[in-house]
Design an enzyme around this catalytic site. Structure first.
Site, mmCIF file in Angstrom:
data_model
loop_
_atom_site.group_PDB
_atom_site.id
_atom_site.type_symbol
_atom_site.label_atom_id
_atom_site.label_comp_id
_atom_site.label_asym_id
_atom_site.label_seq_id
_atom_site.Cartn_x
_atom_site.Cartn_y
_atom_site.Cartn_z
ATOM 1 N N HIS A 1 0.864 -1.184 0.000
ATOM 2 C CA HIS A 1 0.000 0.000 0.000
ATOM 3 C C HIS A 1 0.909 1.246 0.000
ATOM 4 C CE1 HIS A 1 -2.472 3.154 1.831
ATOM 5 N NE2 HIS A 1 -3.511 2.502 1.318
ATOM 6 N N VAL B 1 1.323 3.883 1.698
ATOM 7 C CA VAL B 1 1.982 4.384 2.921
ATOM 8 C C VAL B 1 3.062 3.436 3.437
ATOM 9 C CG1 VAL B 1 0.071 5.814 3.759
ATOM 10 C CG2 VAL B 1 0.278 3.450 4.555
ATOM 11 N N LYS B 2 3.138 2.227 2.892
ATOM 12 C CA LYS B 2 4.122 1.256 3.391
ATOM 13 C C LYS B 2 5.503 1.543 2.783
ATOM 14 C CE LYS B 2 0.806 -0.563 5.775
ATOM 15 N NZ LYS B 2 -0.059 -1.682 5.512
ATOM 16 N N HIS B 3 6.479 0.687 3.040
ATOM 17 C CA HIS B 3 7.869 1.029 2.677
ATOM 18 C C HIS B 3 8.092 1.179 1.183
ATOM 19 C CE1 HIS B 3 8.197 -0.479 6.741
ATOM 20 N NE2 HIS B 3 9.255 0.268 6.838
#
Ligand SMILES: *Cc1c(COP(=O)(O)O)cnc(C)c1O
Length: 389
Positions: A185, A187-189
């Protein structure tokens, strides 16, 4: 919001797409395969190599990947799966998708992650899987859970949606459980738009994961129990889903993966700055305490979660938002979601450590393209708000 305010808005997380990422996606758009093509394989292979596992099986989201892991583990009707309440709802929803029962066990105050002793207390003859979550990116040591899983004859699945790129004693997160789940997603790394992955060393888990993400249908004659009618023949062996990742997403993920280490080290630098600046608030204002999050040399810092005095949290949150700082709260403990209360009868007080953290938590902006000055701005605003209370 005025334009000036919008420009000054600092979200709690943000993807970082560069020209190489865009070129990689465009190249796929100009090619023959938009889905289930060679870029999916290339991304899976690259991620398996990065983490150090034999297999990586991609999915259309982290949630689909969790669902796949529950299927691969054999979670079925009435089976119990141990999960912490301090996580995104998807962790325990995946158990419910399979007809299983989430057995919540509280988090430990030192790690903010699943407490091995609490987990041990809810192990039963029906425990099919144990799912620790490396909350915020803290790489929770998994040995106690591995021992517990072995004893219970259960599968150990790490929900590592917060901890891609983290390390335990020099080993990348992804190698310490039977299966490890990542999310891509935005917002993930690293991101693929929507996407997820399960990594494993186990042949059978990998086979079941692949089957599940593609309708339960195999094209491999060696795996069939019916006699193929011809080269066109496929066999549906179980009820699966269309949970496939696209080549477009995989191209983005593959390109982003090259910068994962740089992303994680920048996240660590910014977190270290918060760790240094926030405790100064405790001494210099009459306002109450802030607790900085548990540290670990291999922390992946998906989130920077600060734990404020519960009495100031709501006001501080509202004022930070007004000041253009996009804070968030992670998470309402899953057992307190209306659905879980109504279906299972969970209530306030059931998991006090998770509930206490929820009462004071604010996730402060943290993403690799942030400047050090952004961290100073956030801490400065917090000081101002606390001083004016
Ligand atoms: C993001 C996340 C998920 C779900 O991932 P999606 O890709 O958004 O479906 C699951 N568990 C945790 C802990 C997460 O943070």
């Amino acid at each position: 919001m005025t334009l000036a305010e919008k420009q000054a808005f600092l979200p709690y997380g943000h993807q970082w797409i560069d020209d190489e990422d865009i070129a990689a996606v465009v190249a796929v758009l100009k090619g023959d395969w938009l889905t289930m093509g060679p870029t999916v394989d290339a991304f899976e292979n690259a991620l398996a190599e990065k983490v150090g596992t034999r297999y990586a099986v991609s999915f259309s989201s982290g949630t689909a990947a969790l669902h796949g892991a529950m299927y691969a583990a054999g979670v079925g009707h009435g089976d119990e799966v141990i999960v912490p309440p301090m996580t995104f709802a998807a962790t325990s929803n995946a158990v419910l998708y399979m007809g299983g029962i989430p057995r919540f066990a509280d988090i430990a105050p030192e790690t903010w992650c699943l407490d091995p002793e609490a987990a041990q207390k809810v192990v039963s003859g029906r425990t099919k899987a144990i799912v620790p979550v490396s909350f915020t990116g803290f790489p929770l040591p998994l040995e106690p859970f591995r021992a517990l899983a072995k004893h219970a004859g259960a599968v150990l699945i790490e929900d590592a949606c917060h901890s891609l790129g983290g390390e335990r004693e020099g080993r990348k997160v992804g190698r310490d459980a039977d299966m490890t789940v990542f999310s891509f997603h935005p917002v993930k790394h690293i991101t693929t738009g929507e996407g997820g992955m399960v990594v494993t060393d186990d042949d059978e888990f990998a086979r079941r994961l692949r089957l599940f993400r593609s309708h339960g249908i195999t094209k491999d004659p060696a795996q069939m129990r019916t006699v193929p009618h011809g080269p066109w023949y496929t066999e549906m062996q179980d009820l699966g889903y269309n949970y496939r990742l696209t080549d477009l997403g995989s191209a983005l993920g593959l390109s982003q993966l090259r910068r994962l280490d740089a992303f994680v080290s920048r996240r660590r630098e910014l977190a270290a700055l918060y760790d240094r600046l926030l405790p100064e608030l405790n001494g210099k204002t009459s306002a109450p305490v802030v607790e900085t999050p548990p540290t670990h040399p291999g922390h992946a810092y998906h989130l920077y979660a600060a734990n404020f005095e519960p009495a100031v949290r709501k006001h501080l949150f509202e004022e930070l938002r007004k000041a253009g700082i996009g804070v968030q709260v992670h998470y309402l403990p899953v057992h307190l979601h209306r659905y879980y209360r109504e279906r299972f009868g969970w209530k306030e007080g059931d998991f006090p450590v998770a509930e206490r953290l929820y009462g004071g938590e604010i996730s402060l902006p943290l993403f690799p393209s942030m400047e050090n000055d952004d961290v100073s701005r956030v801490v400065g605003e917090i000081r101002r708000i606390l001083e004016n209370m």
